[in-house]
Design an enzyme around this catalytic site. Structure first.
Site, PDB file in Angstrom:
ATOM      1  N   GLY A   1       0.825  -1.212   0.000  1.00  0.00           N
ATOM      2  CA  GLY A   1       0.000   0.000   0.000  1.00  0.00           C
ATOM      3  C   GLY A   1       0.849   1.249   0.000  1.00  0.00           C
ATOM      4  N   ASP A   2       0.214   2.375  -0.323  1.00  0.00           N
ATOM      5  CA  ASP A   2       0.861   3.686  -0.263  1.00  0.00           C
ATOM      6  C   ASP A   2       2.052   3.808  -1.198  1.00  0.00           C
ATOM      7  OD1 ASP A   2      -0.931   4.254   1.896  1.00  0.00           O
ATOM      8  OD2 ASP A   2       0.392   3.088   3.178  1.00  0.00           O
ATOM      9  N   GLU A   3       1.939   3.257  -2.385  1.00  0.00           N
ATOM     10  CA  GLU A   3       3.052   3.320  -3.350  1.00  0.00           C
ATOM     11  C   GLU A   3       3.030   4.599  -4.190  1.00  0.00           C
ATOM     12  OE1 GLU A   3       0.872   0.827  -3.277  1.00  0.00           O
ATOM     13  OE2 GLU A   3       1.926  -1.039  -2.854  1.00  0.00           O
TER      14      GLU A   3
ATOM     15  N   LYS B   1       0.162   5.513  -5.890  1.00  0.00           N
ATOM     16  CA  LYS B   1      -0.713   5.207  -7.033  1.00  0.00           C
ATOM     17  C   LYS B   1      -1.520   6.432  -7.442  1.00  0.00           C
ATOM     18  CE  LYS B   1      -2.790   1.881  -4.753  1.00  0.00           C
ATOM     19  NZ  LYS B   1      -1.978   1.666  -3.561  1.00  0.00           N
TER      20      LYS B   1
ATOM     21  N   GLY C   1      -6.196   6.277   0.787  1.00  0.00           N
ATOM     22  CA  GLY C   1      -6.013   7.726   0.798  1.00  0.00           C
ATOM     23  C   GLY C   1      -4.945   8.134  -0.184  1.00  0.00           C
ATOM     24  N   HIS C   2      -5.247   9.137  -0.966  1.00  0.00           N
ATOM     25  CA  HIS C   2      -4.257   9.643  -1.920  1.00  0.00           C
ATOM     26  C   HIS C   2      -4.048  11.113  -1.620  1.00  0.00           C
ATOM     27  CE1 HIS C   2      -5.020   6.129  -4.189  1.00  0.00           C
ATOM     28  NE2 HIS C   2      -6.102   6.552  -4.801  1.00  0.00           N
TER      29      HIS C   2
ATOM     30  N   THR D   1      -7.447   0.270   9.625  1.00  0.00           N
ATOM     31  CA  THR D   1      -7.579   1.734   9.561  1.00  0.00           C
ATOM     32  C   THR D   1      -8.739   2.235  10.437  1.00  0.00           C
ATOM     33  OG1 THR D   1      -9.024   1.563   7.640  1.00  0.00           O
ATOM     34  CG2 THR D   1      -6.681   1.837   7.190  1.00  0.00           C
TER      35      THR D   1
ATOM     36  N   GLN E   1      -5.533   0.095  -2.028  1.00  0.00           N
ATOM     37  CA  GLN E   1      -4.670  -0.769  -1.223  1.00  0.00           C
ATOM     38  C   GLN E   1      -3.620  -1.402  -2.140  1.00  0.00           C
ATOM     39  OE1 GLN E   1      -8.293  -1.090  -0.419  1.00  0.00           O
ATOM     40  NE2 GLN E   1      -7.739   0.596   0.912  1.00  0.00           N
TER      41      GLN E   1
ATOM     42  N   THR F   1      -5.153   7.890   8.158  1.00  0.00           N
ATOM     43  CA  THR F   1      -5.165   7.765   9.625  1.00  0.00           C
ATOM     44  C   THR F   1      -4.062   8.564  10.297  1.00  0.00           C
ATOM     45  OG1 THR F   1      -3.742   5.846   9.454  1.00  0.00           O
ATOM     46  CG2 THR F   1      -6.111   5.431   9.499  1.00  0.00           C
TER      47      THR F   1
ATOM     48  N   ARG G   1       4.181   5.003   9.093  1.00  0.00           N
ATOM     49  CA  ARG G   1       4.416   3.760   8.360  1.00  0.00           C
ATOM     50  C   ARG G   1       5.800   3.232   8.689  1.00  0.00           C
ATOM     51  NH1 ARG G   1       2.774   7.010   3.076  1.00  0.00           N
ATOM     52  NH2 ARG G   1       0.528   7.064   3.377  1.00  0.00           N
TER      53      ARG G   1
ATOM     54  N   SER H   1       8.605   8.666 -10.787  1.00  0.00           N
ATOM     55  CA  SER H   1       8.109   9.846 -10.098  1.00  0.00           C
ATOM     56  C   SER H   1       9.249  10.407  -9.260  1.00  0.00           C
ATOM     57  CB  SER H   1       6.929   9.446  -9.209  1.00  0.00           C
ATOM     58  OG  SER H   1       6.554  10.532  -8.405  1.00  0.00           O
ATOM     59  N   THR H   2       9.533  11.695  -9.436  1.00  0.00           N
ATOM     60  CA  THR H   2      10.658  12.291  -8.710  1.00  0.00           C
ATOM     61  C   THR H   2      10.181  13.325  -7.687  1.00  0.00           C
ATOM     62  OG1 THR H   2      10.935  13.923 -10.474  1.00  0.00           O
ATOM     63  CG2 THR H   2      12.302  11.936 -10.614  1.00  0.00           C
TER      64      THR H   2
HETATM   65  P1  IMP Z   1      -8.631  -2.239   6.764  1.00  0.00           P
HETATM   66  O1  IMP Z   1      -8.562  -2.130   5.293  1.00  0.00           O
HETATM   67  O2  IMP Z   1      -8.959  -0.952   7.455  1.00  0.00           O
HETATM   68  O3  IMP Z   1      -9.509  -3.374   7.214  1.00  0.00           O
HETATM   69  O4  IMP Z   1      -7.157  -2.603   7.293  1.00  0.00           O
HETATM   70  C1  IMP Z   1      -6.562  -3.865   7.055  1.00  0.00           C
HETATM   71  C2  IMP Z   1      -5.060  -3.715   6.821  1.00  0.00           C
HETATM   72  O5  IMP Z   1      -4.853  -3.051   5.588  1.00  0.00           O
HETATM   73  C3  IMP Z   1      -4.353  -2.863   7.878  1.00  0.00           C
HETATM   74  O6  IMP Z   1      -3.051  -3.366   8.057  1.00  0.00           O
HETATM   75  C4  IMP Z   1      -4.277  -1.498   7.229  1.00  0.00           C
HETATM   76  O7  IMP Z   1      -3.209  -0.734   7.728  1.00  0.00           O
HETATM   77  C5  IMP Z   1      -4.056  -1.888   5.789  1.00  0.00           C
HETATM   78  N1  IMP Z   1      -4.533  -0.864   4.848  1.00  0.00           N
HETATM   79  C6  IMP Z   1      -5.802  -0.645   4.456  1.00  0.00           C
HETATM   80  N2  IMP Z   1      -5.856   0.352   3.550  1.00  0.00           N
HETATM   81  C7  IMP Z   1      -4.590   0.731   3.343  1.00  0.00           C
HETATM   82  C8  IMP Z   1      -3.995   1.702   2.472  1.00  0.00           C
HETATM   83  O8  IMP Z   1      -4.646   2.398   1.683  1.00  0.00           O
HETATM   84  N3  IMP Z   1      -2.635   1.801   2.551  1.00  0.00           N
HETATM   85  C9  IMP Z   1      -1.888   1.021   3.360  1.00  0.00           C
HETATM   86  N4  IMP Z   1      -2.391   0.123   4.182  1.00  0.00           N
HETATM   87  C10 IMP Z   1      -3.747  -0.032   4.170  1.00  0.00           C
END
Ligand code: IMP
Length: 483
Positions: free
Chosen positions: A62-64, A66, A90-91, A177, A278, A354, A358, A465-466
């Site tokens: 996640g959080d690459e 995107k 979240g973006h 989250t 995700q 949240t 990370r 992406s820089t």
């Molecule tokens: P949930 O999606 O809130 O049920 O969380 C399940 C797992 O996915 C947890 O470890 C979250 O931190 C992770 N997670 C959910 N959405 C994201 C995201 O957009 N980025 C990174 N981690 C995520």
């Protein structure tokens, strides 16, 4: 017998794909890519066509970045579609120095003349959705049922789901989250969800009655859970009805026949950008279960989760130059030291939704390659290499060692996860890659790193992406539209 046959099939298939990848690497000299070779990159596209539908997925935890990659590509798209998750994603997108935080509305909303769709595989919080629309409008971004359309069968995330999740987390300890996403998906497959379409035409007594009956069933289930958790305060039907009635007139104008509209766009040859939320390792089936989200995040899930059959699709996998994870679960290359801390600080690695910190670690190419292969990724985008601008040595994980044996994928058993010892290849650090817009101007050490990623995965890195800004992108070839 059956099992053996299956294994044979699988190994035949993996040999086939390995050969394809080796051939591609050989014929296109993936390791030798150069800005001037942009046209040659088109040969990598297996179909020989440019993509009509491009699916963007994250290949790590996640959080690459995107969102910012989607934003750049969406100006050539006719539509941007989200197909999974909810406001757990979240973006942050930066345009002309101004940052926009989006969680369910696709980043395509920031482009003119792009239609945004929310597909069936999602779950939707009414509060969050309406807040997001209001914030966009306050920033003079045009949002209306003309450029934002949602499927009628998206299950709602209700305030009760957030409460249920807080109770479940006491024992499950997934470190979610806390947006109620898991319980909302549980209600979907438990066939007691309230869906967006249930808010349509509530002035028809039959519709209202049907909604009330659904709420009765929903709260019977959740109140039983609450009693089990020793919660004194039970759910009140009228409160839920009033909440839904209050939101109904605002949300229902956005409801559309999403599968049919998308199909029509496909027939008209329109370009669709399909945005996965995700990431692959958080996929409910193929991820590091149970430390996953509750939706299907894979590229192969996109079509079904939108309710269409996709034609002529390509997959762009997004990775960061290092790895981050938020929440619990395995993280083989985690750095619990000053280096990890420094990456987190420079990379501002805090959750967009949240605010959680990370965890950071080196790039895990074993993990990336596993997801490249499973998703049959066509192109890679690489983000945040500039965060590593100030490191002497940069490491990349190229294999796992478990009990003295070399392993080339994440083991299924949670019992093995803590035993993984990453085997690293070291690279010389690079400097001043921030905001660079031409591949040739990148530090040669970073170019070497990029070439290694291409060689290891067999897939070309087409976007670099820089920086977070829209203009801070190197597009070696546009995977979406090269004509
Ligand atoms: P949930 O999606 O809130 O049920 O969380 C399940 C797992 O996915 C947890 O470890 C979250 O931190 C992770 N997670 C959910 N959405 C994201 C995201 O957009 N980025 C990174 N981690 C995520």
């Amino acid at each position: 017998m059956f099992f053996k046959k299956k294994v044979k099939q699988i190994s035949k298939r993996s040999i086939f794909w390995s050969l394809i990848v080796i051939n591609l690497a050989f014929f296109t000299e993936i390791g030798q890519l150069h800005a001037s070779d942009i046209k040659d990159l088109n040969h990598v596209n297996k179909s020989g066509n440019t993509a009509q539908n491009l699916i963007i997925i994250g290949l790590q935890f996640g959080d690459e970045s995107k969102g910012s990659i989607t934003d750049v590509l969406s100006k050539q798209a006719n539509a941007v579609v989200r197909y999974n998750g909810g406001n757990n994603a979240g973006h942050t997108i930066v345009i002309d120095g101004k940052s926009y935080k989006l969680s369910v509305i696709p980043s395509g909303i920031l482009q003119k003349d792009v239609t945004c769709f929310l597909g069936t595989g999602m779950v939707l919080s009414l509060d969050n959705f309406m807040n997001e629309i209001e914030k966009l409008k306050n920033n003079s971004i045009e949002v209306s049922p003309i450029n934002l359309k949602i499927a009628n069968n998206i299950p709602l995330v209700l305030p009760l789901h957030i409460e249920t999740e807080a109770l479940a987390e006491k024992t499950q300890k997934l470190n979610t989250t806390k947006k109620g996403i898991g319980p909302a998906y549980e209600d979907k497959v438990g066939r007691r969800a309230i869906r967006v379409g249930d808010l349509l035409n509530l002035d028809d007594p039959q519709n209202l009655k049907s909604l009330e009956e659904k709420i009765d069933k929903l709260i019977a289930y959740h109140n039983a859970l609450r009693k089990g958790y020793d919660v004194k305060e039970l759910l009140n039907k009228n409160e839920i009805i009033n909440y839904l009635k209050q939101h109904a007139p605002n949300i229902t104008p956005y409801i559309a026949d999403v599968p049919r509209e998308i199909q029509k766009m496909q027939q008209e040859g329109k370009k669709l950008l399909i945005e996965g939320a995700q990431s692959c390792f958080l996929d409910v089936n193929f991820g590091t279960y149970p430390y996953v989200t509750s939706s299907a995040t894979f590229a192969t899930a996109a079509a079904y989760a939108m309710g269409v059959r996709l034609k002529n699709e390509q997959v762009l996998g997004v990775i960061k130059a290092y790895t981050t994870r938020v929440g619990n679960g395995p993280f083989p290359t985690l750095l619990q030291d000053e280096i990890g801390k420094k990456i987190g600080e420079i990379g501002k690695e805090f959750g967009a939704v949240t605010g959680r910190k990370r965890d950071c670690g080196w790039l895990d190419l074993v993990a990336v390659k596993e997801m490249v292969n499973l998703n049959q990724v066509d192109y890679l985008a690489l983000a945040k290499g500039d965060v590593l601008d100030d490191f002497d040595i940069i490491k990349v994980c190229i294999a796992y060692e478990i009990d003295g044996k070399i392993v080339d994928k994440m083991p299924y058993e949670p019992g093995q996860w803590t035993k993984i010892k990453p085997i690293y290849k070291e690279f010389k650090g690079w400097k001043n890659t921030k905001s660079i817009t031409s591949f040739d101007d990148l530090d040669s050490n970073y170019i070497e790193y990029i070439k290694f990623i291409e060689e290891f995965t067999g897939i070309p890195v087409v976007i670099i992406s820089t920086g977070p800004g829209r203009e801070e992108k190197i597009m070696r070839t546009n995977p979406f539209m090269t004509n």
